[in-house]
Motif scaffolding. Structure first.
Motif, PDB file in Angstrom:
ATOM      1  N   THR A   4       0.857  -1.184   0.000  1.00  0.00           N
ATOM      2  CA  THR A   4       0.000   0.000   0.000  1.00  0.00           C
ATOM      3  C   THR A   4       0.891   1.232   0.000  1.00  0.00           C
ATOM      4  O   THR A   4       2.063   1.178   0.403  1.00  0.00           O
ATOM      5  N   CYS A   5       0.320   2.338  -0.469  1.00  0.00           N
ATOM      6  CA  CYS A   5       1.099   3.573  -0.519  1.00  0.00           C
ATOM      7  C   CYS A   5       0.181   4.784  -0.439  1.00  0.00           C
ATOM      8  O   CYS A   5      -1.029   4.673  -0.594  1.00  0.00           O
ATOM      9  N   ALA A   9       3.966   8.532  -2.986  1.00  0.00           N
ATOM     10  CA  ALA A   9       4.659   7.503  -3.770  1.00  0.00           C
ATOM     11  C   ALA A   9       4.553   7.790  -5.263  1.00  0.00           C
ATOM     12  O   ALA A   9       5.475   7.485  -6.023  1.00  0.00           O
ATOM     13  N   VAL A  10       3.448   8.382  -5.688  1.00  0.00           N
ATOM     14  CA  VAL A  10       3.280   8.760  -7.101  1.00  0.00           C
ATOM     15  C   VAL A  10       4.332   9.794  -7.476  1.00  0.00           C
ATOM     16  O   VAL A  10       5.023   9.658  -8.489  1.00  0.00           O
ATOM     17  N   LEU A  13       7.764   8.198  -7.727  1.00  0.00           N
ATOM     18  CA  LEU A  13       7.926   7.438  -8.968  1.00  0.00           C
ATOM     19  C   LEU A  13       8.183   8.380 -10.139  1.00  0.00           C
ATOM     20  O   LEU A  13       9.132   8.187 -10.917  1.00  0.00           O
ATOM     21  N   GLY A  91       2.507   4.682 -13.969  1.00  0.00           N
ATOM     22  CA  GLY A  91       3.415   3.553 -14.083  1.00  0.00           C
ATOM     23  C   GLY A  91       4.523   3.757 -15.081  1.00  0.00           C
ATOM     24  O   GLY A  91       4.464   4.655 -15.932  1.00  0.00           O
ATOM     25  N   GLU A 101       7.166  -0.603 -12.630  1.00  0.00           N
ATOM     26  CA  GLU A 101       6.434  -0.166 -11.437  1.00  0.00           C
ATOM     27  C   GLU A 101       5.105   0.435 -11.866  1.00  0.00           C
ATOM     28  O   GLU A 101       5.024   1.147 -12.856  1.00  0.00           O
ATOM     29  N   ILE A 103       1.424   2.193  -9.941  1.00  0.00           N
ATOM     30  CA  ILE A 103       0.665   2.581  -8.748  1.00  0.00           C
ATOM     31  C   ILE A 103      -0.769   2.832  -9.204  1.00  0.00           C
ATOM     32  O   ILE A 103      -1.012   3.663 -10.082  1.00  0.00           O
ATOM     33  N   THR A 105      -4.222   4.093  -7.621  1.00  0.00           N
ATOM     34  CA  THR A 105      -4.436   4.886  -6.415  1.00  0.00           C
ATOM     35  C   THR A 105      -5.696   5.737  -6.502  1.00  0.00           C
ATOM     36  O   THR A 105      -6.290   5.886  -7.570  1.00  0.00           O
ATOM     37  N   GLY A 121      -3.328   3.726  -2.168  1.00  0.00           N
ATOM     38  CA  GLY A 121      -2.922   3.145  -3.434  1.00  0.00           C
ATOM     39  C   GLY A 121      -2.242   1.809  -3.232  1.00  0.00           C
ATOM     40  O   GLY A 121      -1.848   1.457  -2.115  1.00  0.00           O
ATOM     41  N   ARG A 123       0.991  -0.185  -4.815  1.00  0.00           N
ATOM     42  CA  ARG A 123       2.223  -0.049  -5.588  1.00  0.00           C
ATOM     43  C   ARG A 123       2.741  -1.447  -5.878  1.00  0.00           C
ATOM     44  O   ARG A 123       2.916  -2.252  -4.961  1.00  0.00           O
ATOM     45  N   THR A 125       5.831  -3.486  -7.862  1.00  0.00           N
ATOM     46  CA  THR A 125       7.125  -3.388  -8.529  1.00  0.00           C
ATOM     47  C   THR A 125       7.442  -4.722  -9.192  1.00  0.00           C
ATOM     48  O   THR A 125       6.892  -5.756  -8.825  1.00  0.00           O
TER      49      THR A 125
END
Length: 169
Positions: A4-5, A9-10, A13, A91, A101, A103, A105, A121, A123, A125
């Motif tokens: 989860t994020c 995190a967006v 990335l 992504g 990767e 995400i 969200t 979100g 995430r 990988t």
């Protein structure tokens, strides 16, 4: 890895892709809403994509299309305008699958969505072959016949609703 994020995190990335764009070959953003911060990130992504020769695909709603189009100058950048878009997805497909990767969200590409709101979100990988295939499927879905057919059906429904509304007035 699947975890989860938050919205931050967006931003992490996208900033990573901007810094080392040459490690990727495709970046996909789906955001129905954005603000000046989001548009600035898209413009920076486009410049990095142009320098590295990578693809950048941005999906958004019609009310943001003109602003996004003005940010996209690279010949490898593509804009999808989807009136019914609600999905938020960010992504990157790495040149090495381990760098894939994505995400998915609740966060829009806005200052609030990225830094202030409580967003949730997932995430993913490219840490395993299964994760790599999942990320590739999610990020390439926009180019499939399934997506085109679904979008056409939604557009048809919207057109039908709009035509009914005009007749009843």
């Amino acid at each position: 890895m699947i975890e989860t994020c938050q919205g931050k995190a967006v931003l992490e990335l996208l900033e990573r892709v901007i810094r080392v764009a040459s490690r990727y070959h495709q970046v996909t953003l789906s955001t129905p809403f954005m603000d000046d911060r989001g548009l600035a990130v898209i413009a920076r992504l486009d410049r990095s994509a142009q320098k590295a020769g990578i693809g950048l695909q941005v999906a958004t709603r019609p009310e943001f299309a003109v602003q996004v189009r003005s940010c996209l100058r690279a010949r490898t950048s593509r804009l999808l305008v989807l009136p019914n878009l609600h999905a938020k997805l960010y992504g990157a497909l790495g040149k090495h699958q381990a760098e894939h990767e994505v995400i998915v969200t609740s966060a829009n590409l806005t200052e609030a969505g990225l830094l202030r709101n409580v967003e949730l979100g997932l995430r993913i990988t490219g840490s395993t072959p299964t994760h790599q295939r999942l990320i590739e499927r999610v990020l390439r879905w926009w180019a499939t016949e399934e997506f085109a057919a679904m979008n056409a059906r939604l557009q048809g429904r919207r057109a039908l609703i709009n035509s009914r509304s005009r007749r009843s007035t």
